[in-house]
Every structure is written in C-alpha cells, then in structure tokens.
Design a protein around this motif. Sequence first.
Motif, PDB file in Angstrom:
ATOM      1  N   MET A   1       0.823  -1.187   0.000  1.00  0.00           N
ATOM      2  CA  MET A   1       0.000   0.000   0.000  1.00  0.00           C
ATOM      3  C   MET A   1       0.866   1.250   0.000  1.00  0.00           C
ATOM      4  O   MET A   1       2.086   1.175   0.084  1.00  0.00           O
ATOM      5  N   ALA A   2       0.241   2.378  -0.167  1.00  0.00           N
ATOM      6  CA  ALA A   2       0.967   3.651  -0.212  1.00  0.00           C
ATOM      7  C   ALA A   2       0.733   4.413   1.087  1.00  0.00           C
ATOM      8  O   ALA A   2      -0.303   4.238   1.732  1.00  0.00           O
ATOM      9  N   VAL A   3       1.680   5.247   1.442  1.00  0.00           N
ATOM     10  CA  VAL A   3       1.549   6.042   2.669  1.00  0.00           C
ATOM     11  C   VAL A   3       1.721   7.522   2.337  1.00  0.00           C
ATOM     12  O   VAL A   3       2.664   7.905   1.633  1.00  0.00           O
ATOM     13  N   TYR A   4       0.779   8.327   2.811  1.00  0.00           N
ATOM     14  CA  TYR A   4       0.900   9.781   2.701  1.00  0.00           C
ATOM     15  C   TYR A   4       1.122  10.331   4.108  1.00  0.00           C
ATOM     16  O   TYR A   4       0.421   9.948   5.050  1.00  0.00           O
ATOM     17  N   VAL A   5       2.098  11.218   4.263  1.00  0.00           N
ATOM     18  CA  VAL A   5       2.362  11.816   5.578  1.00  0.00           C
ATOM     19  C   VAL A   5       2.112  13.318   5.470  1.00  0.00           C
ATOM     20  O   VAL A   5       2.705  13.995   4.612  1.00  0.00           O
ATOM     21  N   HIS A   6       1.220  13.815   6.317  1.00  0.00           N
ATOM     22  CA  HIS A   6       0.879  15.242   6.255  1.00  0.00           C
ATOM     23  C   HIS A   6       1.617  15.995   7.358  1.00  0.00           C
ATOM     24  O   HIS A   6       1.418  15.720   8.539  1.00  0.00           O
ATOM     25  N   ILE A   7       2.469  16.930   6.966  1.00  0.00           N
ATOM     26  CA  ILE A   7       3.172  17.787   7.932  1.00  0.00           C
ATOM     27  C   ILE A   7       2.446  19.139   7.908  1.00  0.00           C
ATOM     28  O   ILE A   7       2.655  19.945   6.989  1.00  0.00           O
ATOM     29  N   PRO A   8       1.579  19.384   8.887  1.00  0.00           N
ATOM     30  CA  PRO A   8       0.630  20.507   8.749  1.00  0.00           C
ATOM     31  C   PRO A   8       1.189  21.844   9.247  1.00  0.00           C
ATOM     32  O   PRO A   8       0.507  22.541  10.001  1.00  0.00           O
ATOM     33  N   PHE A   9       2.401  22.178   8.844  1.00  0.00           N
ATOM     34  CA  PHE A   9       3.009  23.423   9.322  1.00  0.00           C
ATOM     35  C   PHE A   9       3.565  24.238   8.148  1.00  0.00           C
ATOM     36  O   PHE A   9       4.205  23.676   7.259  1.00  0.00           O
ATOM     37  N   CYS A  10       3.311  25.534   8.178  1.00  0.00           N
ATOM     38  CA  CYS A  10       3.942  26.473   7.242  1.00  0.00           C
ATOM     39  C   CYS A  10       4.286  27.715   8.046  1.00  0.00           C
ATOM     40  O   CYS A  10       3.632  28.000   9.051  1.00  0.00           O
ATOM     41  N   ARG A  11       5.291  28.452   7.613  1.00  0.00           N
ATOM     42  CA  ARG A  11       5.665  29.672   8.348  1.00  0.00           C
ATOM     43  C   ARG A  11       4.559  30.723   8.222  1.00  0.00           C
ATOM     44  O   ARG A  11       4.234  31.421   9.161  1.00  0.00           O
ATOM     45  N   THR A  12       4.025  30.872   7.009  1.00  0.00           N
ATOM     46  CA  THR A  12       2.902  31.796   6.802  1.00  0.00           C
ATOM     47  C   THR A  12       1.923  31.110   5.844  1.00  0.00           C
ATOM     48  O   THR A  12       2.279  30.102   5.215  1.00  0.00           O
ATOM     49  N   ARG A  13       0.728  31.638   5.736  1.00  0.00           N
ATOM     50  CA  ARG A  13      -0.261  31.018   4.843  1.00  0.00           C
ATOM     51  C   ARG A  13      -0.312  31.774   3.513  1.00  0.00           C
ATOM     52  O   ARG A  13      -0.457  33.011   3.502  1.00  0.00           O
TER      53      ARG A  13
END
Length: 440
Positions: A1-13
């Motif tokens: 199977m495939a894995v997606y990893v979400h890193i939910p951080f940004c310096r600004t939007r």
Amino acid sequence: MAVYVHIPFCRTRCHYCAFYLETGFSPRVLRETLSGIIAEAREWMRRLGYPRIHTVYIGGGTPSVIPPDQLEMFLTQLFETLGLAMHEEASEMAATDPDDARASVPDEITIEANPESVTDMFLETLRRTGVDRISLGVQSLFDRELALLGRRSDASTAREAIRRIERSWQGRWSADLIVGTPGQDTGDLSAQIDELSDRGVEHLSLYGLTVEPHTALEQAVRRGSVRMPDREIHETLWIAAKRSAIRRGFHQYEVSNFALRGAESRHNHVYWRLDPYLGLGPGAVSTLPSMVFGQPRALRLTGGSVFSYQSIHRGTLPHEMEVLDNVSFLFEHFMNGLRTAEGVSMERIAKRFGVDPALLCTHLHRHWRGYSQRDRRADPTRTLRLRNGAREVVDSYLAELLGALETWEEAQGLELSWSASSHRNESRRFAGAGAVEHTR
Ligand code: SF4
C-alpha cells in the motif's frame, strides 16, 4: 500500500491556500506532532498486519520547515517503522536474503519542499535517509505573481533552489506551477515552463488558481483589489501551458500532471486507481479496506487537528470516519480514473466490485452523456478512457455519472473485493491481511 504523511506546518499562509495547517507553532508542538506521527505509523502497521509499503509521499504544509537534523531523525524512524530498507541497507540484506531485500525497498519516496528551505544540508539529509524525489513548490518564476499569491520566496530564491537541485541532487524532481494568476499572460507561462525544462525538471504539476472560501485571495477579490481572469482567459492560459509542456517533451498523464516518459509519479497512480492508502499526521486522509458488520467496505478516515492529535500519545487515534457505500466508492474510481490518460481499468472494476463490464458500459452508454466522449480506440469493456480534451471537462459530467451509477440495477448487488495488497494481487480476498476490523 501507499503512505501519505501530512506535515501541517507552514511559516505563513499563502493567499490562496485553504489546506488544514498551522502557522504559529512552537518547537514543542512540532516535536510532539512528529513523534505522534511515528506512534500513529506504528499502530497502523500493527493493525494492518504489516503490509508492504510501495510508495511514500511526505507533503503538507511544508515538510521542509522541519530543521534538517530533526528531519533526518524523523525520516529514519518513519521508514524503519514502515519496514522500508534504503538502498545501501538493501544491498547488505540482499547478500543474505534477496527476497526480503527486494520486498522492503520502496518504489518511490517523495517529499514536498518550498524553495526557501532547499539548502545543501536539506538535500544531503534527503539523500542519507533514502528520499528519492522532490516536489518543489515553485508556483511562479515572476516576483509580481509570487507577491500576489502570498508566497514566501521570490523568483531569485526559487532560481537558487533550482540551481542547487541541478548541481547536487541525484534523484528525481518535480515542480508545481500555478496557472491563472491575475495578470498572467501566455508568454509568461511558456517562458517559465521553458526555463524549468532547461533546468532539467522531469515532472510538472500545473494547477489552476481557484478562489477558495475564507482565504486572503477571496477577501481581496471581494474587496475588488484583485480581479481574477475570466473563464475564457483562464482557458487560453491553460491551453498555452499545456502546449508548452507538450512541446518540451512532457506528456499529460493526468489533467494537472505532465511528465517526461518514465518520470510519472508512482504515488499519484495509487490515488487515481484507488488502491489502499494510509494517511498519517493531522488532517491526513486514508482510504482503507474494512469489515463493517461482516461486510467488506471502504473506510475513509480523516486525521484530526494538531491539538486533537496529541491524544495519540495517550493511545487514541483521532479520526473522523466515513464508511463509503459501494456505489460511492465505484463512482470515485470513475471520478479519479477518467482524469487520467490511462483511464479506468474495467477489468479492475470487474474484480473489485464483481460486475460485468459489458453490462455497466451498456448502461453508461444509455444514461451518461459523458460516455460519448470516450476514446474510441480503447475497448470500453477493458478500459474506459475519455478523449484528450474531454478529460479536462470531466467535472461537468460527474453529477450525471453518479446519477447513472445510482440508477443501475446491478449496483444493488455490488460486492467489494479489495485489500491492502490488492494492487499487486487483485484476486486476493478482501477479508485477508490488511483489512481494518471495524464494527460500528
Ligand atoms: S506553502 Fe503550500 S501548504 Fe503552505 S500555505 Fe502555501 S500553499 Fe498552503
């Protein structure tokens, strides 16, 4: 199977961005979220019976906001937890057990990066941990457009990142560009595609700019300080971008994705074919096989926020859960597959849902207008593919397609047969390894 990893951080939007992410985050929140992702990966691998992972995509957010030493530790732990051997390790394993070594080497590991964080140290970290593909969020090579989009990097930073990749990155790389930024013209787009192609990019993702609710762009459009291109101009820009990419040797393998031959994203295909995929991290989405009251079903899970995610450390997986009914899941196969040059494999549909492709095609022919847009070179009982051009407007046919599937009598008897190993072995029964036990 495939894995997606979400890193939910940004310096600004960015002004157009409506993704779930946090901008004001402390080192502690970052550290705890990363260790939560490892804990979540460990728990899912156990629940799913340690499936073989073929592709990993680390996206966001901005994964490259993680400082390189922390990123190295995180990626090393993550890949170990997912049972992945990197190439050097695999050659050592091959000496003792060639089958084991082959089984654990992933087909592709991609990470998203923004230009301002592409440093030599970042690239070296990727190389050492076994990441072999970068998806670079260029979006534009013009300062005026980047400012309007609210991007952190300017054109010279983007060019510097590209030069660095060109100079010291041995792996594959892709660039994202935005089509339809106010004031853009066809010459601007062609020039950017030419420049990226000259710099050796082998994959392009072209995204049409849309005005999402609750974004800075929406407010600016409402105030009248930004005027979006009208539909006709947007189409002209889109066609120009597509022609430029094709002129430079890229082929359009999905509406928004263009690649040189052999450089297509393997991970993307997992979504388009609706093979099982596991999403890790706050806001990540998974589609997994499940048993619901003894019936095989597709389960859609969406991870919680960074703050609810802290409960992972107390042993709870915070997810919203939706059990997809079989017709909706069948519809998703068409919704995704009809956007690709590959089309929808009716043989795969037949195996997954226990349907007769000829009967389904006859029904679609009678009740779905989009059927007349099919590519007539393909036998529709084996592959249902739209003509080039019709693929771009498939959305206009989707509501009617859903209606056609819902009124198909045979749809009542759909029997899902789908497992975490089904993309390599379609005949394996659903309830085998890789199905999540779920009773409510
Ligand atoms: S870098 Fe990407 S995820 Fe982050 S705010 Fe901008 S568009 Fe959104």
